[in-house]
Design a protein around this motif. Structure first.
Motif, PDB file in Angstrom:
ATOM      1  N   GLY A 246     -19.249 -35.150  26.341  1.00 49.75           N
ATOM      2  CA  GLY A 246     -18.064 -35.073  27.181  1.00 49.75           C
ATOM      3  C   GLY A 246     -18.008 -33.809  28.003  1.00 49.75           C
ATOM      4  O   GLY A 246     -18.918 -33.502  28.784  1.00 49.75           O
ATOM      5  N   PRO A 247     -16.949 -32.992  27.842  1.00 43.75           N
ATOM      6  CA  PRO A 247     -16.801 -31.775  28.646  1.00 43.75           C
ATOM      7  C   PRO A 247     -17.723 -30.638  28.233  1.00 43.75           C
ATOM      8  O   PRO A 247     -17.803 -29.632  28.938  1.00 43.75           O
ATOM      9  CB  PRO A 247     -15.330 -31.390  28.409  1.00 43.75           C
ATOM     10  CG  PRO A 247     -15.006 -31.965  27.071  1.00 43.75           C
ATOM     11  CD  PRO A 247     -15.784 -33.244  26.971  1.00 43.75           C
ATOM     12  N   ALA A 248     -18.421 -30.783  27.102  1.00 46.18           N
ATOM     13  CA  ALA A 248     -19.338 -29.729  26.642  1.00 46.18           C
ATOM     14  C   ALA A 248     -20.610 -29.734  27.479  1.00 46.18           C
ATOM     15  O   ALA A 248     -20.937 -30.722  28.143  1.00 46.18           O
ATOM     16  CB  ALA A 248     -19.680 -29.942  25.172  1.00 46.18           C
ATOM     17  N   PRO A 249     -21.375 -28.644  27.456  1.00 46.75           N
ATOM     18  CA  PRO A 249     -22.616 -28.589  28.241  1.00 46.75           C
ATOM     19  C   PRO A 249     -23.608 -29.661  27.808  1.00 46.75           C
ATOM     20  O   PRO A 249     -23.625 -30.088  26.641  1.00 46.75           O
ATOM     21  CB  PRO A 249     -23.160 -27.190  27.927  1.00 46.75           C
ATOM     22  CG  PRO A 249     -21.988 -26.409  27.478  1.00 46.75           C
ATOM     23  CD  PRO A 249     -21.097 -27.372  26.773  1.00 46.75           C
ATOM     24  N   ASN A 265     -21.483 -25.446  15.860  1.00 48.56           N
ATOM     25  CA  ASN A 265     -21.978 -25.107  17.192  1.00 48.56           C
ATOM     26  C   ASN A 265     -20.803 -24.712  18.079  1.00 48.56           C
ATOM     27  O   ASN A 265     -19.813 -25.454  18.172  1.00 48.56           O
ATOM     28  CB  ASN A 265     -22.734 -26.298  17.809  1.00 48.56           C
ATOM     29  CG  ASN A 265     -23.427 -25.930  19.103  1.00 48.56           C
ATOM     30  OD1 ASN A 265     -22.782 -25.632  20.095  1.00 48.56           O
ATOM     31  ND2 ASN A 265     -24.760 -25.954  19.100  1.00 48.56           N
ATOM     32  N   LEU A 266     -20.901 -23.563  18.739  1.00 54.46           N
ATOM     33  CA  LEU A 266     -19.795 -23.013  19.520  1.00 54.46           C
ATOM     34  C   LEU A 266     -19.431 -23.845  20.741  1.00 54.46           C
ATOM     35  O   LEU A 266     -18.351 -23.661  21.311  1.00 54.46           O
ATOM     36  CB  LEU A 266     -20.117 -21.585  19.949  1.00 54.46           C
ATOM     37  CG  LEU A 266     -20.124 -20.541  18.821  1.00 54.46           C
ATOM     38  CD1 LEU A 266     -20.721 -19.233  19.307  1.00 54.46           C
ATOM     39  CD2 LEU A 266     -18.720 -20.321  18.267  1.00 54.46           C
ATOM     40  N   ASP A 267     -20.298 -24.760  21.159  1.00 54.50           N
ATOM     41  CA  ASP A 267     -19.946 -25.643  22.272  1.00 54.50           C
ATOM     42  C   ASP A 267     -18.906 -26.666  21.865  1.00 54.50           C
ATOM     43  O   ASP A 267     -18.223 -27.241  22.730  1.00 54.50           O
ATOM     44  CB  ASP A 267     -21.184 -26.376  22.792  1.00 54.50           C
ATOM     45  CG  ASP A 267     -22.080 -25.486  23.625  1.00 54.50           C
ATOM     46  OD1 ASP A 267     -21.577 -24.456  24.142  1.00 54.50           O
ATOM     47  OD2 ASP A 267     -23.276 -25.805  23.766  1.00 54.50           O
ATOM     48  N   TYR A 268     -18.762 -26.897  20.553  1.00 51.85           N
ATOM     49  CA  TYR A 268     -17.871 -27.954  20.078  1.00 51.85           C
ATOM     50  C   TYR A 268     -16.797 -27.450  19.128  1.00 51.85           C
ATOM     51  O   TYR A 268     -15.790 -28.133  18.917  1.00 51.85           O
ATOM     52  CB  TYR A 268     -18.676 -29.053  19.364  1.00 51.85           C
ATOM     53  CG  TYR A 268     -20.031 -29.303  19.986  1.00 51.85           C
ATOM     54  CD1 TYR A 268     -20.142 -29.691  21.332  1.00 51.85           C
ATOM     55  CD2 TYR A 268     -21.198 -29.131  19.260  1.00 51.85           C
ATOM     56  CE1 TYR A 268     -21.381 -29.891  21.918  1.00 51.85           C
ATOM     57  CE2 TYR A 268     -22.443 -29.353  19.839  1.00 51.85           C
ATOM     58  CZ  TYR A 268     -22.530 -29.712  21.162  1.00 51.85           C
ATOM     59  OH  TYR A 268     -23.761 -29.900  21.743  1.00 51.85           O
TER      60      TYR A 268
END
Length: 457
Positions: A246-249, A265-268
């Protein structure tokens, strides 16, 4: 209920009667629900789940016991797979079957209750859905919540409430604007032991409050039994991984990245700092009486970060939050798990299911009606439904959930930058600190960023 009256109108009308009779929401007695506690199908609150992982299963069981609720929709982009809690199976079809089996047993015949949906937007636009639970990974909370609020759906959203501070502010503003009933899944506020300790602290039983210590777990436990599966592999057939990101890299798919282990994981997510940050720091805020504000300084950050190929959150952590009144809140994995309030005349420690006050005689005191009596809820799920009916505020509303998880976000930012930080809890900014302010929001991948901006209020 007049046959021509829409369910939501009926619920709000009932809420007017309930609110006029009750000072705070309470569980509605069975006698008010009809003979033997029966609730007519036309009067039940239709509840949809957005997210079908292990926590969705736990929460569905909590709502299934309430006869005022009908779970009608399960939405998830994963049909069914392992990789959830303790490596077990979950997903859209799994939760649907669990719900249908419950209703079938209850009615004594085969009962098909739920509809399976892949796109959460279909759920939020459905006229026959009254309320939703958002129980997705953290990076997928903000957009569904903003859209649900705009579509006048009441919301139960799991903790940790947001991925970033700015998302929390956006959610709280939308909930307020649209008059939505909102419950944050910080269920410890519905625990009698937490309420008891916070009332003792708030009423000065341990003297002048000086320090609060939140002991959280550390590490990155392999909850999904997928931690070793770090190599890039083909995406499973019935899993829409691109939408999951989704909006994550954009990132290559590996089983260790998704499902229950996403929190490392810091993206989520934000690791144990935020995973448990929706619990013990939330109780700290409650005991401090700081539900609508926060600290003014974050200091002495110390951390060790995961060296896993996919996971990158803090495995060891320590930071201090200083409030304007001088009270220090310490968040660390090095302390006894729970919340410890230390005052000039004693201390109180609380965790799930138990608490201890020192000296013990302090626990003999009774909180009188004229003192601070905190919101009483004995069931987090029922409290949400009570408030959907009464239109009263829940025990863990959006603004409170946002302020509580902000503590964890500030700690992570200070530890990532490895520096002390000043914080303005009114403006919700780091004064004169460009580097730190960049962490208050994450750039969202399109088209999801545009969708998020569309629903900002």
């Amino acid at each position: 209920m007049n046959p021509t009256t829409p369910r939501r109108t009926f619920v709000k009308q009932l809420g007017v009667l309930t609110a006029s009779a009750l000072a705070v929401p309470t569980i509605i007695p069975g006698s008010a629900l009809g003979k033997n506690g029966f609730v007519a199908p036309s009067d039940r609150i239709n509840l949809a789940f957005i997210g079908a992982g292990n926590q969705a299963g736990n929460d569905a069981r909590g709502f299934l016991d309430d006869p005022r609720v009908q779970i009608t929709t399960i939405c998830d982009i994963n049909k069914e797979s392992s990789g959830y809690w303790n490596g077990k199976v979950a997903g859209r079809e799994f939760i649907m079957k669990m719900v249908d089996d419950f209703y079938s047993e209850k009615h004594g015949k085969k009962f098909k209750s739920t509809k399976g949906v892949l796109d959460f937007r279909e759920v939020l636009e459905a006229k026959n859905v009254d309320a939703v639970e958002v129980v997705t990974p953290d990076h997928w909370h903000a957009i569904p919540v903003l859209m649900a609020a705009a579509n006048k759906k009441d919301i139960y959203c799991q903790k940790p409430l947001t991925l970033t501070v700015s998302e929390g502010r956006a959610m709280a503003d939308a909930v307020k604007k649209y008059g939505i009933v909102f419950q944050t899944g910080s269920q410890q506020r519905s625990g009698k032991e937490f309420r008891r300790v916070c009332e003792l602290v708030r009423n000065g039983r341990i003297g002048k409050l000086q320090t609060v210590i939140c002991g959280l777990p550390g590490g990155t436990p392999d909850f999904g039994k997928t931690g070793h599966l770090t190599e890039t592999v083909p995406v499973p057939k019935d899993f829409d991984y691109d939408t999951w990101l989704g909006p994550a890299p954009e990132a290559p798919y590996s089983p260790s990245r998704t499902h229950v282990n996403y929190r490392w994981n810091l993206d989520y997510s934000g690791g144990m700092v935020t995973d448990w940050g929706g619990h013990h720091p939330d109780i700290a805020q409650w005991g401090l009486g700081m539900d609508h504000t926060g600290p003014v300084k974050i200091q002495n950050p110390s951390s060790v970060w995961s060296d896993h190929p996919v996971w990158n959150t803090a495995t060891e952590f320590y930071f201090e939050c200083i409030y304007e009144n001088g009270v220090k809140l310490i968040v660390t994995n090095e302390a006894e798990q729970g919340v410890t309030f230390i005052g000039s005349e004693g201390k109180a420690w609380v965790t799930r299911g138990k608490y201890k006050v020192t000296p013990e005689k302090l626990d003999d005191t009774v909180i009188s009606p004229g003192e601070i009596n905190l919101y009483k809820s004995d069931n987090h799920y029922r409290n949400f439904i009570d408030c959907v009916i009464s239109r009263e505020e829940t025990v863990a509303p959006c603004e409170v959930g946002h302020r509580s998880i902000t503590i964890s976000h500030l700690g992570n930012i200070a530890m990532m930058l490895n520096r002390d930080l000043e914080w303005d809890p009114v403006a919700e900014r780091f004064p004169n600190n460009f580097a730190a302010n960049q962490f208050l929001h994450r750039q969202m991948r399109e088209p999801w960023g545009a969708l998020y901006r569309k629903y900002l209020v």
